[in-house]
Scaffold this motif. Structure first.
Motif, PDB file in Angstrom:
ATOM      1  N   UNK A  40      -8.354 -34.224-130.866  1.00  0.00           N
ATOM      2  CA  UNK A  40      -9.195 -35.403-131.003  1.00  0.00           C
ATOM      3  C   UNK A  40      -9.142 -36.304-129.796  1.00  0.00           C
ATOM      4  N   UNK A  41      -9.561 -37.535-130.030  1.00  0.00           N
ATOM      5  CA  UNK A  41      -9.707 -38.517-128.957  1.00  0.00           C
ATOM      6  C   UNK A  41      -9.011 -39.809-129.368  1.00  0.00           C
ATOM      7  N   UNK A  42      -8.379 -40.461-128.401  1.00  0.00           N
ATOM      8  CA  UNK A  42      -7.712 -41.728-128.690  1.00  0.00           C
ATOM      9  C   UNK A  42      -7.543 -42.536-127.406  1.00  0.00           C
ATOM     10  N   UNK A  43      -7.269 -43.818-127.593  1.00  0.00           N
ATOM     11  CA  UNK A  43      -6.955 -44.684-126.464  1.00  0.00           C
ATOM     12  C   UNK A  43      -8.136 -45.408-125.860  1.00  0.00           C
ATOM     13  N   UNK A  44      -9.313 -45.227-126.428  1.00  0.00           N
ATOM     14  CA  UNK A  44     -10.507 -45.829-125.839  1.00  0.00           C
ATOM     15  C   UNK A  44     -11.099 -46.952-126.659  1.00  0.00           C
ATOM     16  N   UNK A  45     -12.320 -47.340-126.271  1.00  0.00           N
ATOM     17  CA  UNK A  45     -12.979 -48.494-126.884  1.00  0.00           C
ATOM     18  C   UNK A  45     -14.223 -48.123-127.692  1.00  0.00           C
ATOM     19  N   UNK A  46     -14.578 -46.867-127.780  1.00  0.00           N
ATOM     20  CA  UNK A  46     -15.755 -46.430-128.528  1.00  0.00           C
ATOM     21  C   UNK A  46     -15.303 -45.840-129.864  1.00  0.00           C
ATOM     22  N   UNK A  47     -15.880 -46.316-130.958  1.00  0.00           N
ATOM     23  CA  UNK A  47     -15.548 -45.774-132.272  1.00  0.00           C
ATOM     24  C   UNK A  47     -16.232 -44.428-132.469  1.00  0.00           C
ATOM     25  N   UNK A  48     -15.513 -43.502-133.083  1.00  0.00           N
ATOM     26  CA  UNK A  48     -16.038 -42.172-133.404  1.00  0.00           C
ATOM     27  C   UNK A  48     -16.737 -41.499-132.223  1.00  0.00           C
ATOM     28  N   UNK A  49     -16.050 -41.367-131.097  1.00  0.00           N
ATOM     29  CA  UNK A  49     -16.695 -40.767-129.926  1.00  0.00           C
ATOM     30  C   UNK A  49     -16.948 -39.272-130.140  1.00  0.00           C
ATOM     31  N   UNK A  50     -17.896 -38.762-129.395  1.00  0.00           N
ATOM     32  CA  UNK A  50     -18.166 -37.329-129.390  1.00  0.00           C
ATOM     33  C   UNK A  50     -17.559 -36.724-128.134  1.00  0.00           C
ATOM     34  N   UNK A  51     -17.440 -35.416-128.126  1.00  0.00           N
ATOM     35  CA  UNK A  51     -16.938 -34.710-126.948  1.00  0.00           C
ATOM     36  C   UNK A  51     -17.807 -35.018-125.736  1.00  0.00           C
ATOM     37  N   UNK A  52     -19.127 -35.011-125.938  1.00  0.00           N
ATOM     38  CA  UNK A  52     -20.051 -35.288-124.831  1.00  0.00           C
ATOM     39  C   UNK A  52     -19.801 -36.679-124.247  1.00  0.00           C
ATOM     40  N   UNK A  53     -19.545 -37.661-125.104  1.00  0.00           N
ATOM     41  CA  UNK A  53     -19.260 -39.011-124.622  1.00  0.00           C
ATOM     42  C   UNK A  53     -17.929 -39.065-123.867  1.00  0.00           C
ATOM     43  N   UNK A  78       2.468 -41.819-119.160  1.00  0.00           N
ATOM     44  CA  UNK A  78       2.628 -43.151-119.737  1.00  0.00           C
ATOM     45  C   UNK A  78       3.038 -43.049-121.199  1.00  0.00           C
ATOM     46  N   UNK A  79       3.629 -44.127-121.680  1.00  0.00           N
ATOM     47  CA  UNK A  79       4.035 -44.249-123.081  1.00  0.00           C
ATOM     48  C   UNK A  79       3.320 -45.485-123.605  1.00  0.00           C
ATOM     49  N   UNK A  80       2.428 -45.262-124.577  1.00  0.00           N
ATOM     50  CA  UNK A  80       1.558 -46.337-125.052  1.00  0.00           C
ATOM     51  C   UNK A  80       1.535 -46.363-126.573  1.00  0.00           C
ATOM     52  N   UNK A  81       1.252 -47.535-127.115  1.00  0.00           N
ATOM     53  CA  UNK A  81       1.107 -47.668-128.568  1.00  0.00           C
ATOM     54  C   UNK A  81      -0.093 -46.861-129.041  1.00  0.00           C
ATOM     55  N   UNK A  82       0.081 -46.207-130.176  1.00  0.00           N
ATOM     56  CA  UNK A  82      -1.012 -45.417-130.747  1.00  0.00           C
ATOM     57  C   UNK A  82      -2.177 -46.337-131.096  1.00  0.00           C
ATOM     58  N   UNK A  83      -3.354 -45.813-130.880  1.00  0.00           N
ATOM     59  CA  UNK A  83      -4.598 -46.481-131.245  1.00  0.00           C
ATOM     60  C   UNK A  83      -5.322 -45.569-132.231  1.00  0.00           C
ATOM     61  N   UNK A  84      -6.464 -45.994-132.756  1.00  0.00           N
ATOM     62  CA  UNK A  84      -7.165 -45.103-133.682  1.00  0.00           C
ATOM     63  C   UNK A  84      -7.379 -43.719-133.072  1.00  0.00           C
ATOM     64  N   UNK A  85      -7.159 -42.712-133.896  1.00  0.00           N
ATOM     65  CA  UNK A  85      -7.325 -41.318-133.484  1.00  0.00           C
ATOM     66  C   UNK A  85      -8.564 -40.782-134.188  1.00  0.00           C
ATOM     67  N   UNK A  86      -9.454 -40.177-133.401  1.00  0.00           N
ATOM     68  CA  UNK A  86     -10.696 -39.634-133.934  1.00  0.00           C
ATOM     69  C   UNK A  86     -10.682 -38.115-133.773  1.00  0.00           C
ATOM     70  N   UNK A  87     -10.693 -37.379-134.877  1.00  0.00           N
ATOM     71  CA  UNK A  87     -10.712 -35.917-134.760  1.00  0.00           C
ATOM     72  C   UNK A  87     -11.941 -35.440-133.978  1.00  0.00           C
ATOM     73  N   UNK A  88     -11.728 -34.431-133.166  1.00  0.00           N
ATOM     74  CA  UNK A  88     -12.832 -33.818-132.415  1.00  0.00           C
ATOM     75  C   UNK A  88     -13.685 -32.980-133.363  1.00  0.00           C
ATOM     76  N   UNK A  89     -14.797 -32.559-132.855  1.00  0.00           N
ATOM     77  CA  UNK A  89     -15.714 -31.725-133.608  1.00  0.00           C
ATOM     78  C   UNK A  89     -15.010 -30.453-134.076  1.00  0.00           C
ATOM     79  N   UNK A  90     -15.489 -29.876-135.170  1.00  0.00           N
ATOM     80  CA  UNK A  90     -14.837 -28.710-135.779  1.00  0.00           C
ATOM     81  C   UNK A  90     -14.665 -27.544-134.817  1.00  0.00           C
TER      82      UNK A  90
END
Length: 169
Positions: A30-43, A128-140
């Motif tokens: 998946x994806x994490x650490x960014x500012x976009x909710x529910x990002x896609x792989x393309x994004x 780096x060692x950073x606090x966890x942020x929301x994790x968004x599962x990648x596409x199936x």
């Protein structure tokens, strides 16, 4: 169950090493650490979301410790490369340990310090060692990719496999 999140370049290559360990309930790309909710792989691959590719691991701490997961993590990455991993370049492939608890943060910092003092690498350890942020599962189609397309996985994993063999074995 506890949760661990690690970024170490292409998430395809980060699943198998953890998936093979005892006490692992699941490994999700998946994806994490960014500012976009529910990002896609393309994004994410456009490198504009702030997210990095990562894996979220649910594990049974009675069967495998977080410290053991850290050992597996380090041995899948080039901890001296802050700008991606192997053939995958850019911020979305940077190496990060995302801690979910203060205990994980302390264990990650200790592990990183031990690796740095081991002199295994001549360059600084830049993961780096950073606090966890929301994790968004990648596409199936990204989930358990190493099982779905082993030939393409092997091609994408070649540089990493060579690095691991040269530096960790």
């Amino acid at each position: 169950m506890e949760r661990a999140i690690f970024a170490g370049g292409c998430f395809w290559c980060m699943v198998k090493p953890f998936d093979e360990q005892p006490g692992i309930h699941s490994v999700v790309s998946g994806y994490t650490g960014g500012h976009v909710e529910n990002p896609t792989y393309e994004q994410v691959k456009q490198n504009t979301t702030g997210h990095t590719e990562a894996v979220e691991i649910l594990f049974d701490p009675a069967l495998i410790s977080y410290e053991e997961l850290l050992d597996v993590y380090w041995q899948q990455t080039d901890p001296t490369d802050a700008f991606g991993q192997f053939e995958d370049r850019g911020d979305n492939y940077r190496p990060v340990i995302f801690y979910t608890t203060e205990t994980q943060k302390l264990a990650a910092e200790k592990s990183k310090a031990e690796l740095a003092s081991s002199q295994r690498f001549t360059d600084p350890i830049v993961t780096t060692i950073e606090a966890a942020q929301p994790f968004y599962p990648a596409e199936l189609y990204h989930q358990e990719y190493y099982k779905k397309d082993p030939e393409n996985f092997a091609r994408n994993h070649a540089k990493r496999a060579q690095f691991v063999e040269e530096n960790w074995q």
